[in-house]
Structures are given as structure tokens and as C-alpha cells.
Motif scaffolding. Structure first.
Motif, mmCIF file in Angstrom:
data_model
loop_
_atom_site.group_PDB
_atom_site.id
_atom_site.type_symbol
_atom_site.label_atom_id
_atom_site.label_comp_id
_atom_site.label_asym_id
_atom_site.label_seq_id
_atom_site.Cartn_x
_atom_site.Cartn_y
_atom_site.Cartn_z
ATOM 1 N N ALA A 95 -10.430 -6.718 -25.199
ATOM 2 C CA ALA A 95 -9.651 -5.510 -24.936
ATOM 3 C C ALA A 95 -9.739 -5.118 -23.461
ATOM 4 O O ALA A 95 -8.743 -4.704 -22.859
ATOM 5 C CB ALA A 95 -10.130 -4.368 -25.825
ATOM 6 N N GLU A 96 -10.921 -5.288 -22.884
ATOM 7 C CA GLU A 96 -11.092 -4.979 -21.465
ATOM 8 C C GLU A 96 -10.205 -5.885 -20.611
ATOM 9 O O GLU A 96 -9.575 -5.427 -19.653
ATOM 10 C CB GLU A 96 -12.556 -5.147 -21.065
ATOM 11 C CG GLU A 96 -13.461 -4.109 -21.687
ATOM 12 C CD GLU A 96 -14.926 -4.493 -21.655
ATOM 13 O OE1 GLU A 96 -15.287 -5.533 -21.046
ATOM 14 O OE2 GLU A 96 -15.731 -3.749 -22.242
ATOM 15 N N GLU A 97 -10.148 -7.173 -20.952
ATOM 16 C CA GLU A 97 -9.322 -8.110 -20.180
ATOM 17 C C GLU A 97 -7.833 -7.794 -20.332
ATOM 18 O O GLU A 97 -7.070 -7.893 -19.370
ATOM 19 C CB GLU A 97 -9.607 -9.554 -20.596
ATOM 20 C CG GLU A 97 -8.797 -10.588 -19.856
ATOM 21 C CD GLU A 97 -9.037 -10.657 -18.351
ATOM 22 O OE1 GLU A 97 -8.342 -11.441 -17.683
ATOM 23 O OE2 GLU A 97 -9.907 -9.928 -17.819
ATOM 24 N N MET A 98 -7.416 -7.411 -21.535
ATOM 25 C CA MET A 98 -6.012 -7.052 -21.719
ATOM 26 C C MET A 98 -5.641 -5.859 -20.836
ATOM 27 O O MET A 98 -4.584 -5.860 -20.196
ATOM 28 C CB MET A 98 -5.713 -6.758 -23.196
ATOM 29 C CG MET A 98 -5.738 -8.000 -24.063
ATOM 30 S SD MET A 98 -5.150 -7.761 -25.751
ATOM 31 C CE MET A 98 -6.415 -6.717 -26.453
ATOM 32 N N LEU A 111 -4.046 3.690 -20.146
ATOM 33 C CA LEU A 111 -3.817 4.593 -21.271
ATOM 34 C C LEU A 111 -3.818 3.869 -22.616
ATOM 35 O O LEU A 111 -3.781 4.504 -23.664
ATOM 36 C CB LEU A 111 -2.497 5.353 -21.094
ATOM 37 C CG LEU A 111 -2.395 6.215 -19.837
ATOM 38 C CD1 LEU A 111 -1.013 6.856 -19.745
ATOM 39 C CD2 LEU A 111 -3.498 7.264 -19.814
ATOM 40 N N SER A 112 -3.877 2.546 -22.580
ATOM 41 C CA SER A 112 -3.913 1.780 -23.824
ATOM 42 C C SER A 112 -5.321 1.818 -24.408
ATOM 43 O O SER A 112 -6.305 1.600 -23.711
ATOM 44 C CB SER A 112 -3.507 0.325 -23.575
ATOM 45 O OG SER A 112 -3.632 -0.412 -24.778
ATOM 46 N N LEU A 127 -2.277 -4.816 -29.646
ATOM 47 C CA LEU A 127 -1.439 -4.948 -28.461
ATOM 48 C C LEU A 127 -0.581 -3.692 -28.297
ATOM 49 O O LEU A 127 -0.302 -3.000 -29.281
ATOM 50 C CB LEU A 127 -0.522 -6.169 -28.606
ATOM 51 C CG LEU A 127 -1.207 -7.502 -28.922
ATOM 52 C CD1 LEU A 127 -0.157 -8.585 -29.188
ATOM 53 C CD2 LEU A 127 -2.154 -7.908 -27.819
ATOM 54 N N PRO A 128 -0.134 -3.402 -27.083
ATOM 55 C CA PRO A 128 0.742 -2.247 -26.875
ATOM 56 C C PRO A 128 2.058 -2.391 -27.643
ATOM 57 O O PRO A 128 2.414 -3.482 -28.097
ATOM 58 C CB PRO A 128 1.008 -2.259 -25.362
ATOM 59 C CG PRO A 128 -0.074 -3.089 -24.780
ATOM 60 C CD PRO A 128 -0.447 -4.090 -25.833
ATOM 61 N N PHE A 138 -1.211 -10.086 -24.782
ATOM 62 C CA PHE A 138 -1.519 -11.297 -25.536
ATOM 63 C C PHE A 138 -1.811 -12.453 -24.580
ATOM 64 O O PHE A 138 -2.805 -13.175 -24.735
ATOM 65 C CB PHE A 138 -0.347 -11.641 -26.463
ATOM 66 C CG PHE A 138 -0.521 -12.934 -27.193
ATOM 67 C CD1 PHE A 138 -1.449 -13.056 -28.222
ATOM 68 C CD2 PHE A 138 0.238 -14.043 -26.855
ATOM 69 C CE1 PHE A 138 -1.617 -14.258 -28.897
ATOM 70 C CE2 PHE A 138 0.089 -15.240 -27.525
ATOM 71 C CZ PHE A 138 -0.844 -15.352 -28.549
ATOM 72 N N ASP A 139 -0.980 -12.621 -23.576
ATOM 73 C CA ASP A 139 -1.172 -13.702 -22.612
ATOM 74 C C ASP A 139 -2.508 -13.588 -21.872
ATOM 75 O O ASP A 139 -3.085 -14.597 -21.469
ATOM 76 C CB ASP A 139 -0.026 -13.749 -21.604
ATOM 77 C CG ASP A 139 1.233 -14.390 -22.170
ATOM 78 O OD1 ASP A 139 1.154 -15.068 -23.220
ATOM 79 O OD2 ASP A 139 2.306 -14.223 -21.547
#
Length: 158
Positions: A95-98, A111-112, A127-128, A138-139
Motif C-alpha cells: 500500500a505504501e508503494e502504491m 488521500l488514498s 486500488l483507487p 496496480f502497476d
């Protein structure tokens, strides 16, 4: 890898708007040769999200569940809470990397509130809700997913 995609959106669930993020995520998965085994739409309702996440995870035929939507700070956004409620373990680094990669595209990525979690032998990624944000998030972690699934299924870290 077997993937289920869940779009979380009140307006899509009511038929007031066409789902754009679910199809975008499915298309990206197919480009990466992941198998889409199911696709679902649910409203921003924690109980419904929890029930579907639990059912898909517990049947053990889905390696990854990708949710899209409900990760923001709006009053109805509840996907992270629903995910955490059924999770056995969290995977905060994903989640941190996304979010980190999202900041390269928009300052609003902070804000995600999306998270990554494991239930049974299934990895769940929030995912947003925007098609572009969902695919970019995702990527950000896609290259690590095959290894993550192998480890969740019991492979060694070698």
C-alpha cells in the motif's frame, strides 16, 4: 494467477454510472497474462464488501482480489475498513508503494487509504476508484505479485 476484481461504487451498483475502473484493471491484468476468474460490483457498504471478500478468499481458488473504489476520504468510502475487518495479516509495504508511485502523478495520492492484506491464501489489494489511478496503483506492485502469491502459498524466500 487467478484474479477477482471488485468494483466498489454506489452509483455503479445502482446502474447510474458505467463501471470504468473494473474493466481498466481487468484489461491490465490480461495484458500481464493474469486470469480473471470473476468480476463483481458492490455498493459502498462494509458488510457487503466483507462478505464478498471473505467468500472469494475462503474458496481458495482466487490468488489475488483487486478492489477498486471506496479508498478515499469521502463519508461512504469504507473499502479499507471492510478489508481490514476480514484480514488475517496486513502487507503495508504494498500500500505504501502504491501511494508513493501515485505521488509521481498527483499530490492527491496521499488521500488514498487503500491497503493490502492477506486472508487464507489470497492477497487483497485496494486500488483507487479512478481508472487511471487504479491501473497506476496496480502497476506499482504488479511485478511483485507472482512472488508474493508464491510465498503466501508456502514457497520459501530463496
Amino acid at each position: 494467477m487467478n484474479v477477482a476484481v471488485i468494483t466498489v461504487s454506489d452509483t455503479v451498483a445502482r446502474g447510474e454510472r458505467q463501471d470504468a475502473s473494473g474493466p481498466a484493471v481487468k484489461a491490465r491484468c490480461q495484458e500481464l497474462k493474469f486470469t480473471i476468474v470473476s468480476s463483481h460490483v458492490v455498493p459502498d457498504d462494509s458488510e457487503q464488501i466483507q462478505k464478498l471478500l471473505s467468500e472469494l478468499s475462503d474458496e481458495r481458488s482466487v490468488d489475488i482480489i483487486l478492489t477498486t473504489g471506496g479508498t478515499g476520504i469521502g463519508p461512504r468510502d469504507c473499502t479499507p475498513e471492510a478489508t481490514q475487518a476480514i484480514a488475517e495479516r496486513l502487507v503495508p509495504g504494498m500500500a505504501e508503494e502504491m501511494r508513493r508511485k501515485g505521488l509521481e502523478h498527483t499530490p492527491r495520492a496521499i488521500l488514498s487509504r487503500g491497503m493490502a492484506a492477506i486472508r487464507a491464501s489470497t492477497l487483497i489489494l485496494n486500488l483507487p476508484g479512478s481508472p487511471q489511478g487504479a491501473v497506476e496503483s496496480f502497476d506499482a506492485v504488479a511485478a511483485q505479485l507472482p512472488h508474493a502469491v508464491q510465498i503466501i502459498h508456502g514457497a520459501r524466500h530463496d
